[in-house]
Design a protein around this motif. Structure first.
Motif, PDB file in Angstrom:
ATOM      1  N   LYS A   3      36.672  33.391  48.397  1.00 56.15           N
ATOM      2  CA  LYS A   3      36.294  33.713  47.027  1.00 56.15           C
ATOM      3  C   LYS A   3      37.451  33.435  46.069  1.00 56.15           C
ATOM      4  O   LYS A   3      38.611  33.623  46.426  1.00 56.15           O
ATOM      5  N   ASN A   5      39.557  34.499  42.898  1.00 51.81           N
ATOM      6  CA  ASN A   5      39.882  35.757  42.232  1.00 51.81           C
ATOM      7  C   ASN A   5      39.805  35.586  40.722  1.00 51.81           C
ATOM      8  O   ASN A   5      40.451  34.703  40.163  1.00 51.81           O
ATOM      9  N   PHE A   7      40.704  37.735  37.599  1.00 49.63           N
ATOM     10  CA  PHE A   7      41.433  38.951  37.255  1.00 49.63           C
ATOM     11  C   PHE A   7      41.099  39.396  35.831  1.00 49.63           C
ATOM     12  O   PHE A   7      41.062  38.586  34.911  1.00 49.63           O
ATOM     13  N   CYS A   9      42.539  42.033  33.051  1.00 48.21           N
ATOM     14  CA  CYS A   9      43.678  42.890  32.726  1.00 48.21           C
ATOM     15  C   CYS A   9      43.197  44.308  32.413  1.00 48.21           C
ATOM     16  O   CYS A   9      42.287  44.507  31.616  1.00 48.21           O
ATOM     17  N   GLN A  27      30.484  42.313  35.379  1.00 50.00           N
ATOM     18  CA  GLN A  27      29.802  42.507  36.655  1.00 50.00           C
ATOM     19  C   GLN A  27      28.358  42.036  36.562  1.00 50.00           C
ATOM     20  O   GLN A  27      27.853  41.380  37.477  1.00 50.00           O
ATOM     21  N   GLU A  36      28.355  36.341  43.186  1.00 48.59           N
ATOM     22  CA  GLU A  36      28.960  37.423  43.984  1.00 48.59           C
ATOM     23  C   GLU A  36      29.632  36.914  45.250  1.00 48.59           C
ATOM     24  O   GLU A  36      30.605  37.503  45.708  1.00 48.59           O
ATOM     25  N   GLU A  40      35.521  36.945  43.159  1.00 47.95           N
ATOM     26  CA  GLU A  40      35.910  38.344  43.343  1.00 47.95           C
ATOM     27  C   GLU A  40      36.523  38.832  42.033  1.00 47.95           C
ATOM     28  O   GLU A  40      37.580  38.350  41.627  1.00 47.95           O
ATOM     29  N   LEU A  41      35.837  39.746  41.365  1.00 47.86           N
ATOM     30  CA  LEU A  41      36.357  40.318  40.127  1.00 47.86           C
ATOM     31  C   LEU A  41      37.342  41.420  40.484  1.00 47.86           C
ATOM     32  O   LEU A  41      36.988  42.364  41.190  1.00 47.86           O
ATOM     33  N   LYS A  42      38.576  41.275  39.994  1.00 48.74           N
ATOM     34  CA  LYS A  42      39.618  42.234  40.335  1.00 48.74           C
ATOM     35  C   LYS A  42      40.288  42.735  39.071  1.00 48.74           C
ATOM     36  O   LYS A  42      40.566  41.948  38.162  1.00 48.74           O
ATOM     37  N   GLY A  43      40.585  44.017  39.045  1.00 49.24           N
ATOM     38  CA  GLY A  43      41.398  44.569  37.978  1.00 49.24           C
ATOM     39  C   GLY A  43      42.841  44.178  38.209  1.00 49.24           C
ATOM     40  O   GLY A  43      43.268  43.988  39.344  1.00 49.24           O
ATOM     41  N   SER A  44      43.574  44.028  37.140  1.00 47.45           N
ATOM     42  CA  SER A  44      44.966  43.605  37.234  1.00 47.45           C
ATOM     43  C   SER A  44      45.838  44.488  36.361  1.00 47.45           C
ATOM     44  O   SER A  44      45.394  44.960  35.313  1.00 47.45           O
TER      45      SER A  44
END
Length: 91
Positions: A3, A5, A7, A9, A27, A36, A40-44
């Protein structure tokens, strides 16, 4: 398949600008575009571009001035094509 990434913020400046309103919209957009399994949705922590509003990063590219009001437009016009281009370059 690995996947990519994406990010978002979550630093204090982005928090003040409404990142917690942006998050559920992102999302939903990822689900709506059936990403999906590829994103991959990630907080940073702070991405250090605080003067440019809420920021997202995919690979080396940053997307700035994101707000709860324009996140769908920026996602569709800028981020989605970058995701598709990144996937096209992947082996």
């Amino acid at each position: 398949m690995t996947k990519e990434n994406l990010f978002l913020c979550m630093g204090s400046a982005c928090h003040q600008l409404g990142v917690y309103e942006v998050l559920p919209k992102l999302q939903s957009l990822i689900q709506a575009h059936e990403l999906e399994n590829v994103v991959e949705l990630k907080g940073s922590f702070c991405l250090e571009t605080c003067s440019h509003g809420i920021v997202m990063k995919l690979g080396d590219r940053c997307f700035v001035d994101i707000s709860p009001q324009n996140v769908e437009t920026i996602f569709t016009q800028d981020i989605l094509p970058e995701i598709q281009a990144t996937l096209a370059r992947s082996p």
